[in-house]
Design an enzyme around this catalytic site. Structure first.
Site, PDB file in Angstrom:
ATOM      1  N   TYR A 255       1.074  -1.230   0.071  1.00  0.00           N
ATOM      2  CA  TYR A 255       0.005   0.075  -0.021  1.00  0.00           C
ATOM      3  C   TYR A 255       0.820   1.196   0.005  1.00  0.00           C
ATOM      4  O   TYR A 255       0.283   2.224  -0.542  1.00  0.00           O
ATOM      5  CB  TYR A 255      -0.762  -0.048   1.335  1.00  0.00           C
ATOM      6  CG  TYR A 255      -2.246  -0.892   0.861  1.00  0.00           C
ATOM      7  CD1 TYR A 255      -3.256  -0.041  -0.011  1.00  0.00           C
ATOM      8  CD2 TYR A 255      -2.295  -2.160   0.974  1.00  0.00           C
ATOM      9  CE1 TYR A 255      -4.329  -0.871  -0.445  1.00  0.00           C
ATOM     10  CE2 TYR A 255      -3.539  -2.871   0.413  1.00  0.00           C
ATOM     11  CZ  TYR A 255      -4.708  -2.083  -0.047  1.00  0.00           C
ATOM     12  OH  TYR A 255      -5.697  -2.882  -0.597  1.00  0.00           O
TER      13      TYR A 255
ATOM     14  N   VAL B 181      -9.459   3.847  -5.513  1.00  0.00           N
ATOM     15  CA  VAL B 181      -9.109   4.274  -4.224  1.00  0.00           C
ATOM     16  C   VAL B 181      -8.136   5.541  -4.173  1.00  0.00           C
ATOM     17  O   VAL B 181      -7.692   5.869  -3.205  1.00  0.00           O
ATOM     18  CB  VAL B 181      -8.653   3.067  -3.255  1.00  0.00           C
ATOM     19  CG1 VAL B 181      -9.728   1.989  -3.185  1.00  0.00           C
ATOM     20  CG2 VAL B 181      -7.432   2.569  -3.997  1.00  0.00           C
TER      21      VAL B 181
ATOM     22  N   HIS C  89     -15.081   1.971  -2.699  1.00  0.00           N
ATOM     23  CA  HIS C  89     -14.248   1.249  -2.132  1.00  0.00           C
ATOM     24  C   HIS C  89     -13.185   1.920  -1.228  1.00  0.00           C
ATOM     25  O   HIS C  89     -12.092   1.176  -1.054  1.00  0.00           O
ATOM     26  CB  HIS C  89     -13.352   0.188  -3.209  1.00  0.00           C
ATOM     27  CG  HIS C  89     -14.276  -1.008  -3.856  1.00  0.00           C
ATOM     28  ND1 HIS C  89     -13.897  -1.311  -5.223  1.00  0.00           N
ATOM     29  CD2 HIS C  89     -15.601  -1.176  -3.552  1.00  0.00           C
ATOM     30  CE1 HIS C  89     -15.131  -2.088  -5.314  1.00  0.00           C
ATOM     31  NE2 HIS C  89     -15.975  -2.096  -4.587  1.00  0.00           N
TER      32      HIS C  89
ATOM     33  N   CYS D 185     -11.708  -1.041  15.574  1.00  0.00           N
ATOM     34  CA  CYS D 185     -12.518  -0.143  16.032  1.00  0.00           C
ATOM     35  C   CYS D 185     -12.550   0.917  14.845  1.00  0.00           C
ATOM     36  O   CYS D 185     -12.096   0.751  13.823  1.00  0.00           O
ATOM     37  CB  CYS D 185     -12.433   0.484  17.369  1.00  0.00           C
ATOM     38  SG  CYS D 185     -10.959   1.637  17.456  1.00  0.00           S
TER      39      CYS D 185
ATOM     40  N   CYS E 267      -3.504   1.104  17.169  1.00  0.00           N
ATOM     41  CA  CYS E 267      -4.744   2.003  17.236  1.00  0.00           C
ATOM     42  C   CYS E 267      -4.424   2.776  18.692  1.00  0.00           C
ATOM     43  O   CYS E 267      -4.112   2.175  19.736  1.00  0.00           O
ATOM     44  CB  CYS E 267      -6.040   1.259  17.421  1.00  0.00           C
ATOM     45  SG  CYS E 267      -7.247   2.189  17.986  1.00  0.00           S
TER      46      CYS E 267
ATOM     47  N   CYS F 263      -7.488   0.882  20.879  1.00  0.00           N
ATOM     48  CA  CYS F 263      -7.767  -0.256  21.238  1.00  0.00           C
ATOM     49  C   CYS F 263      -6.453  -1.163  21.144  1.00  0.00           C
ATOM     50  O   CYS F 263      -6.490  -2.377  21.352  1.00  0.00           O
ATOM     51  CB  CYS F 263      -8.980  -0.926  20.621  1.00  0.00           C
ATOM     52  SG  CYS F 263      -8.375  -1.592  18.789  1.00  0.00           S
TER      53      CYS F 263
ATOM     54  N   GLY G 203     -14.155   1.711 -17.720  1.00  0.00           N
ATOM     55  CA  GLY G 203     -12.900   1.002 -17.091  1.00  0.00           C
ATOM     56  C   GLY G 203     -12.992   0.160 -15.707  1.00  0.00           C
ATOM     57  O   GLY G 203     -12.239   0.013 -14.828  1.00  0.00           O
TER      58      GLY G 203
ATOM     59  N   ASN H 207     -14.660   0.547 -22.311  1.00  0.00           N
ATOM     60  CA  ASN H 207     -13.736  -0.224 -21.984  1.00  0.00           C
ATOM     61  C   ASN H 207     -12.981  -1.062 -23.327  1.00  0.00           C
ATOM     62  O   ASN H 207     -14.070  -1.503 -24.195  1.00  0.00           O
ATOM     63  CB  ASN H 207     -14.562  -1.336 -21.034  1.00  0.00           C
ATOM     64  CG  ASN H 207     -13.488  -1.985 -20.231  1.00  0.00           C
ATOM     65  OD1 ASN H 207     -12.555  -2.712 -20.822  1.00  0.00           O
ATOM     66  ND2 ASN H 207     -13.755  -2.228 -19.043  1.00  0.00           N
TER      67      ASN H 207
HETATM   68  P1  NAD Z   1     -11.601  -3.417 -12.494  1.00  0.00           P
HETATM   69  O1  NAD Z   1     -12.250  -4.701 -12.293  1.00  0.00           O
HETATM   70  O2  NAD Z   1     -12.255  -2.229 -12.580  1.00  0.00           O
HETATM   71  O3  NAD Z   1     -10.693  -4.001 -13.864  1.00  0.00           O
HETATM   72  C1  NAD Z   1      -9.994  -2.723 -14.959  1.00  0.00           C
HETATM   73  C2  NAD Z   1     -10.796  -2.719 -16.028  1.00  0.00           C
HETATM   74  O4  NAD Z   1     -10.276  -1.560 -17.024  1.00  0.00           O
HETATM   75  C3  NAD Z   1     -10.592  -3.888 -17.134  1.00  0.00           C
HETATM   76  O5  NAD Z   1     -12.223  -4.255 -17.342  1.00  0.00           O
HETATM   77  C4  NAD Z   1     -10.060  -3.360 -18.192  1.00  0.00           C
HETATM   78  O6  NAD Z   1     -10.567  -3.879 -19.445  1.00  0.00           O
HETATM   79  C5  NAD Z   1     -10.171  -2.035 -18.253  1.00  0.00           C
HETATM   80  N1  NAD Z   1      -9.178  -1.058 -18.809  1.00  0.00           N
HETATM   81  C6  NAD Z   1      -7.941  -1.132 -18.854  1.00  0.00           C
HETATM   82  N2  NAD Z   1      -7.560  -0.100 -19.322  1.00  0.00           N
HETATM   83  C7  NAD Z   1      -8.427   0.786 -19.713  1.00  0.00           C
HETATM   84  C8  NAD Z   1      -8.328   2.076 -20.335  1.00  0.00           C
HETATM   85  N3  NAD Z   1      -7.107   2.478 -20.621  1.00  0.00           N
HETATM   86  N4  NAD Z   1      -9.545   2.701 -20.623  1.00  0.00           N
HETATM   87  C9  NAD Z   1     -10.851   2.007 -20.227  1.00  0.00           C
HETATM   88  N5  NAD Z   1     -10.795   0.886 -19.480  1.00  0.00           N
HETATM   89  C10 NAD Z   1      -9.608   0.269 -19.418  1.00  0.00           C
HETATM   90  O7  NAD Z   1     -10.343  -3.047 -11.580  1.00  0.00           O
HETATM   91  P2  NAD Z   1      -9.365  -3.953 -10.986  1.00  0.00           P
HETATM   92  O8  NAD Z   1      -7.954  -3.526 -11.587  1.00  0.00           O
HETATM   93  O9  NAD Z   1      -9.570  -5.514 -11.266  1.00  0.00           O
HETATM   94  O10 NAD Z   1      -9.340  -3.786  -9.493  1.00  0.00           O
HETATM   95  C11 NAD Z   1     -10.350  -4.284  -8.586  1.00  0.00           C
HETATM   96  C12 NAD Z   1     -10.533  -3.344  -7.420  1.00  0.00           C
HETATM   97  O11 NAD Z   1      -9.370  -2.984  -6.855  1.00  0.00           O
HETATM   98  C13 NAD Z   1     -11.293  -1.871  -7.706  1.00  0.00           C
HETATM   99  O12 NAD Z   1     -12.396  -1.850  -7.639  1.00  0.00           O
HETATM  100  C14 NAD Z   1     -10.259  -1.017  -6.801  1.00  0.00           C
HETATM  101  O13 NAD Z   1     -11.055  -1.058  -5.379  1.00  0.00           O
HETATM  102  C15 NAD Z   1      -9.168  -1.644  -6.655  1.00  0.00           C
HETATM  103  N6  NAD Z   1      -8.096  -0.912  -7.620  1.00  0.00           N
HETATM  104  C16 NAD Z   1      -8.053   0.511  -7.538  1.00  0.00           C
HETATM  105  C17 NAD Z   1      -7.193   0.993  -8.233  1.00  0.00           C
HETATM  106  C18 NAD Z   1      -7.222   2.531  -8.385  1.00  0.00           C
HETATM  107  O14 NAD Z   1      -7.658   3.235  -7.444  1.00  0.00           O
HETATM  108  N7  NAD Z   1      -6.464   3.243  -9.516  1.00  0.00           N
HETATM  109  C19 NAD Z   1      -6.313   0.385  -9.104  1.00  0.00           C
HETATM  110  C20 NAD Z   1      -6.548  -1.120  -8.932  1.00  0.00           C
HETATM  111  C21 NAD Z   1      -7.232  -1.494  -8.246  1.00  0.00           C
HETATM  112 ZN    ZN Z   2      -8.978   0.713  17.438  1.00  0.00          ZN
END
Ligand code: NAD
Ligand code: ZN
Length: 242
Positions: free
Chosen positions: A60, A96, A114, A125, A134, A137, A175, A198
């Site tokens: 992270y 996020v 998310h 907590c 924390c 807690c 996306g 997408n």
């Molecule tokens: P997701 O399930 O939303 O998949 C990514 C999608 O984006 C795919 O369908 C892909 O075909 C599409 N894509 C790729 N490049 C693209 C573009 N240039 N334009 C439009 N679409 C495009 O996301 P994930 O990566 O499987 O992540 C799952 C969860 O993890 C998310 O819902 C989120 O909570 C978290 N996450 C967040 C971020 C962020 O904040 N940027 C990044 C990765 C994961």
């Molecule tokens: Zn706590």
């Protein structure tokens, strides 16, 4: 199909990791999704954190750095443009990162369903703060995101549900693989027109009114520009004598 009159329209946008891909932030499911050969689908879980909290924190912290160094792209800016033009607008993002906010979208028009990667909260907590343990807690602090298998924040669900209580004139789904049932439900409920942006097919494709198989930073700004141009032309025609 009739074009949407933006100034009178209620517009919902739903975004996933794909909209930030062109800003250099990897999706989980894409080719660059793995980190040190580890699967994010296992790291981003309560079990993964219980097993190795410092490993999950390392991941992270790296992601936070990567996001801080990234810039919003043309698709994030097009969302702001759309929000300004619409009568009512809500963005539901699964992201996020803070790129929607940094592009200029006001907080009250957006729900980060998310969570927020820059928040740190207690794993037991509801204490928040940038400490390792924390202060209330003693449990370990964790990133303020929703992990796989966890429930959504009911206050955030309420905001989305309130918006969906009335018909939606235009829904844009950008996306996201749309694997979560609530995303498909929100995208389709009471919507008159659903547009998917997408490069790949998703769980929502067969429910969409229109599909744009292109990267978001290309397709979305063009879509918003076209819509605004058509609206402007229609407004002019209204006053033409013949
Ligand atoms: P997701 O399930 O939303 O998949 C990514 C999608 O984006 C795919 O369908 C892909 O075909 C599409 N894509 C790729 N490049 C693209 C573009 N240039 N334009 C439009 N679409 C495009 O996301 P994930 O990566 O499987 O992540 C799952 C969860 O993890 C998310 O819902 C989120 O909570 C978290 N996450 C967040 C971020 C962020 O904040 N940027 C990044 C990765 C994961
Ligand atoms: Zn706590």
């Amino acid at each position: 199909m009739d074009d949407v009159d933006l100034a009178r329209a209620r517009v919902l946008a739903i975004t996933g990791a794909g909209i930030s891909a062109e800003s250099g932030i990897p999706t989980f499911r894409g080719p660059e999704g793995h980190w040190r050969n580890l699967d994010p689908m296992k790291l981003a879980t309560p079990e993964g954190f219980a097993e190795n909290p410092s490993l999950v924190w390392e991941w992270y912290n790296e992601r936070r750095e990567n996001i801080r160094a990234a810039e919003p792209n043309a698709a994030h800016r097009a969302i702001v443009d759309l929000a300004h033009g619409a009568r009512e607008f809500l963005l539901v993002t699964q992201n996020v990162d803070d790129l929607h906010a940094r592009a200029g979208l006001p907080n009250e028009k957006m729900v980060q369903i998310h969570g927020d990667i820059f928040e740190t909260r207690c794993s037991r907590c509801d204490f928040q703060g940038d400490v390792a343990k924390c202060e209330r807690c003693g449990a370990l602090m964790r990133p303020g995101v929703v992990w796989f298998g966890e429930s959504l924040d009911p206050r955030k669900i309420d905001i989305v549900e309130n918006f969906l209580a009335e018909d939606v004139d235009l829904t844009l789904v950008i996306g996201t693989t749309a694997v979560f049932g609530y995303i498909i439900d929100w995208a389709t409920r009471n919507s008159r027109r659903i547009i998917e942006i997408n490069p790949e097919a998703t769980g929502l494709t067969n429910r969409a009114t229109e599909v744009l198989r292109e990267p978001a930073a290309i397709a979305l700004p063009r879509f918003v520009q076209n819509l605004k141009a058509k609206n402007a032309a229609a407004a002019m025609n209204k006053y033409e004598t013949q």
